[in-house]
Design a protein around this motif. Structure first.
Motif, PDB file in Angstrom:
ATOM      1  N   ALA A   1      -3.250   6.162   0.811  1.00 37.07           N
ATOM      2  CA  ALA A   1      -2.989   4.898   1.497  1.00 37.07           C
ATOM      3  C   ALA A   1      -4.195   4.474   2.329  1.00 37.07           C
ATOM      4  N   LEU A   2      -4.816   5.415   3.011  1.00 41.65           N
ATOM      5  CA  LEU A   2      -5.997   5.086   3.806  1.00 41.65           C
ATOM      6  C   LEU A   2      -7.162   4.653   2.919  1.00 41.65           C
ATOM      7  N   LEU A   3      -7.332   5.327   1.783  1.00 38.70           N
ATOM      8  CA  LEU A   3      -8.390   4.928   0.853  1.00 38.70           C
ATOM      9  C   LEU A   3      -8.132   3.531   0.297  1.00 38.70           C
ATOM     10  N   MET A   4      -6.864   3.231  -0.010  1.00 39.11           N
ATOM     11  CA  MET A   4      -6.520   1.906  -0.523  1.00 39.11           C
ATOM     12  C   MET A   4      -6.723   0.835   0.547  1.00 39.11           C
ATOM     13  N   LEU A   5      -6.358   1.145   1.770  1.00 40.96           N
ATOM     14  CA  LEU A   5      -6.560   0.196   2.865  1.00 40.96           C
ATOM     15  C   LEU A   5      -8.044  -0.079   3.070  1.00 40.96           C
ATOM     16  N   GLU A   6      -8.842   0.970   3.017  1.00 46.47           N
ATOM     17  CA  GLU A   6     -10.284   0.806   3.161  1.00 46.47           C
ATOM     18  C   GLU A   6     -10.851  -0.045   2.024  1.00 46.47           C
TER      19      GLU A   6
ATOM     20  N   ILE B   1       0.838  -1.202   0.000  1.00 50.35           N
ATOM     21  CA  ILE B   1       0.000   0.000   0.000  1.00 50.35           C
ATOM     22  C   ILE B   1       0.869   1.246   0.000  1.00 50.35           C
ATOM     23  N   ALA B   2       1.939   1.252   0.772  1.00 46.90           N
ATOM     24  CA  ALA B   2       2.843   2.411   0.806  1.00 46.90           C
ATOM     25  C   ALA B   2       3.466   2.654  -0.568  1.00 46.90           C
ATOM     26  N   ARG B   3       3.836   1.594  -1.244  1.00 48.28           N
ATOM     27  CA  ARG B   3       4.421   1.745  -2.588  1.00 48.28           C
ATOM     28  C   ARG B   3       3.392   2.251  -3.589  1.00 48.28           C
ATOM     29  N   GLU B   4       2.226   1.637  -3.589  1.00 50.90           N
ATOM     30  CA  GLU B   4       1.191   2.002  -4.562  1.00 50.90           C
ATOM     31  C   GLU B   4       0.656   3.417  -4.334  1.00 50.90           C
ATOM     32  N   SER B   5       0.654   3.865  -3.104  1.00 48.94           N
ATOM     33  CA  SER B   5       0.115   5.185  -2.793  1.00 48.94           C
ATOM     34  C   SER B   5       1.157   6.288  -2.911  1.00 48.94           C
ATOM     35  N   SER B   6       2.383   5.913  -3.256  1.00 54.52           N
ATOM     36  CA  SER B   6       3.491   6.882  -3.344  1.00 54.52           C
ATOM     37  C   SER B   6       3.682   7.618  -2.028  1.00 54.52           C
ATOM     38  N   ARG B   7       3.460   6.897  -0.953  1.00 50.17           N
ATOM     39  CA  ARG B   7       3.607   7.405   0.418  1.00 50.17           C
ATOM     40  C   ARG B   7       2.685   8.582   0.724  1.00 50.17           C
ATOM     41  N   ASN B   8       1.555   8.626   0.048  1.00 50.72           N
ATOM     42  CA  ASN B   8       0.537   9.633   0.293  1.00 50.72           C
ATOM     43  C   ASN B   8      -0.442   9.046   1.307  1.00 50.72           C
ATOM     44  N   MET B   9      -0.534   9.638   2.466  1.00 54.77           N
ATOM     45  CA  MET B   9      -1.320   9.078   3.559  1.00 54.77           C
ATOM     46  C   MET B   9      -2.803   8.974   3.206  1.00 54.77           C
ATOM     47  N   ARG B  10      -3.347   9.985   2.572  1.00 55.25           N
ATOM     48  CA  ARG B  10      -4.771   9.957   2.218  1.00 55.25           C
ATOM     49  C   ARG B  10      -5.065   8.818   1.243  1.00 55.25           C
TER      50      ARG B  10
ATOM     51  N   LYS C   1     -14.608  12.141 -21.839  1.00 58.87           N
ATOM     52  CA  LYS C   1     -14.341  11.331 -20.652  1.00 58.87           C
ATOM     53  C   LYS C   1     -13.719  12.168 -19.534  1.00 58.87           C
ATOM     54  N   LEU C   2     -12.847  13.099 -19.887  1.00 52.67           N
ATOM     55  CA  LEU C   2     -12.253  13.966 -18.863  1.00 52.67           C
ATOM     56  C   LEU C   2     -13.313  14.849 -18.222  1.00 52.67           C
ATOM     57  N   TYR C   3     -14.227  15.386 -19.035  1.00 53.95           N
ATOM     58  CA  TYR C   3     -15.327  16.183 -18.477  1.00 53.95           C
ATOM     59  C   TYR C   3     -16.199  15.330 -17.551  1.00 53.95           C
ATOM     60  N   GLU C   4     -16.459  14.097 -17.955  1.00 53.06           N
ATOM     61  CA  GLU C   4     -17.248  13.191 -17.123  1.00 53.06           C
ATOM     62  C   GLU C   4     -16.547  12.928 -15.802  1.00 53.06           C
ATOM     63  N   LEU C   5     -15.229  12.758 -15.857  1.00 50.86           N
ATOM     64  CA  LEU C   5     -14.454  12.537 -14.642  1.00 50.86           C
ATOM     65  C   LEU C   5     -14.508  13.749 -13.727  1.00 50.86           C
ATOM     66  N   LEU C   6     -14.391  14.938 -14.298  1.00 48.63           N
ATOM     67  CA  LEU C   6     -14.463  16.155 -13.493  1.00 48.63           C
ATOM     68  C   LEU C   6     -15.839  16.337 -12.845  1.00 48.63           C
ATOM     69  N   ILE C   7     -16.869  15.962 -13.553  1.00 49.07           N
ATOM     70  CA  ILE C   7     -18.221  16.103 -13.018  1.00 49.07           C
ATOM     71  C   ILE C   7     -18.456  15.148 -11.862  1.00 49.07           C
ATOM     72  N   ASN C   8     -17.933  13.927 -11.979  1.00 46.74           N
ATOM     73  CA  ASN C   8     -18.197  12.895 -10.968  1.00 46.74           C
ATOM     74  C   ASN C   8     -17.252  12.927  -9.778  1.00 46.74           C
ATOM     75  N   CYS C   9     -16.188  13.668  -9.842  1.00 46.87           N
ATOM     76  CA  CYS C   9     -15.237  13.676  -8.728  1.00 46.87           C
ATOM     77  C   CYS C   9     -15.321  14.890  -7.879  1.00 46.87           C
TER      78      CYS C   9
ATOM     79  N   LYS D   1      -6.395  -0.181  -6.961  1.00 44.66           N
ATOM     80  CA  LYS D   1      -6.285   1.257  -7.170  1.00 44.66           C
ATOM     81  C   LYS D   1      -7.671   1.883  -7.099  1.00 44.66           C
ATOM     82  N   THR D   2      -7.697   3.182  -6.916  1.00 43.79           N
ATOM     83  CA  THR D   2      -8.972   3.880  -6.848  1.00 43.79           C
ATOM     84  C   THR D   2      -9.627   3.895  -8.220  1.00 43.79           C
ATOM     85  N   ASP D   3     -10.924   4.119  -8.239  1.00 42.73           N
ATOM     86  CA  ASP D   3     -11.675   4.087  -9.493  1.00 42.73           C
ATOM     87  C   ASP D   3     -11.184   5.137 -10.482  1.00 42.73           C
ATOM     88  N   TRP D   4     -10.889   6.331  -9.982  1.00 44.92           N
ATOM     89  CA  TRP D   4     -10.464   7.373 -10.912  1.00 44.92           C
ATOM     90  C   TRP D   4      -9.097   7.067 -11.508  1.00 44.92           C
ATOM     91  N   GLU D   5      -8.217   6.400 -10.767  1.00 44.15           N
ATOM     92  CA  GLU D   5      -6.918   6.022 -11.317  1.00 44.15           C
ATOM     93  C   GLU D   5      -7.073   4.962 -12.411  1.00 44.15           C
TER      94      GLU D   5
END
Length: 81
Positions: free
Chosen positions: A17-22, A6-15, A73-81, A44-48
């Motif tokens: 990492a917590l989402l990935m753990l959840e 999880i630490a590797r995949e999240s690039s040591r980003n705590m937020r 697709k980018l506009y759709e991503l911006l709308i949903n996130c 990985k998260t859905d947006w990734e």
């Protein structure tokens, strides 16, 4: 081992990492009803996943039509996130 993955995949980003753990916990709970395991894959998260799919589509075909589809697709991503 799961924490290291999880630490590797999240690039040591705590937020992230917590989402990935959840998501690992929910995935494991839905599939097996057990607690987390060391050999469990890190999802990985859905947006990734959406962005990586979009990137592969763009590199596969580089045309004006693909550009317009990617833009939508980018506009759709911006709308949903």
């Amino acid at each position: 081992e799961l924490a290291v993955n999880i630490a590797r995949e999240s690039s040591r980003n705590m937020r992230r990492a917590l989402l990935m753990l959840e998501s690992c916990h929910v995935q494991r709970r839905d599939a097996h009803g057990n607690s987390l395991s060391a050999d469990q894959p890190v999802q990985k998260t859905d947006w990734e996943l959406y962005i990586s799919q979009l990137a592969s589509e763009i590199t596969r075909e580089q045309s004006p039509q693909r550009l317009m589809a990617a833009r939508e697709k980018l506009y759709e991503l911006l709308i949903n996130c």
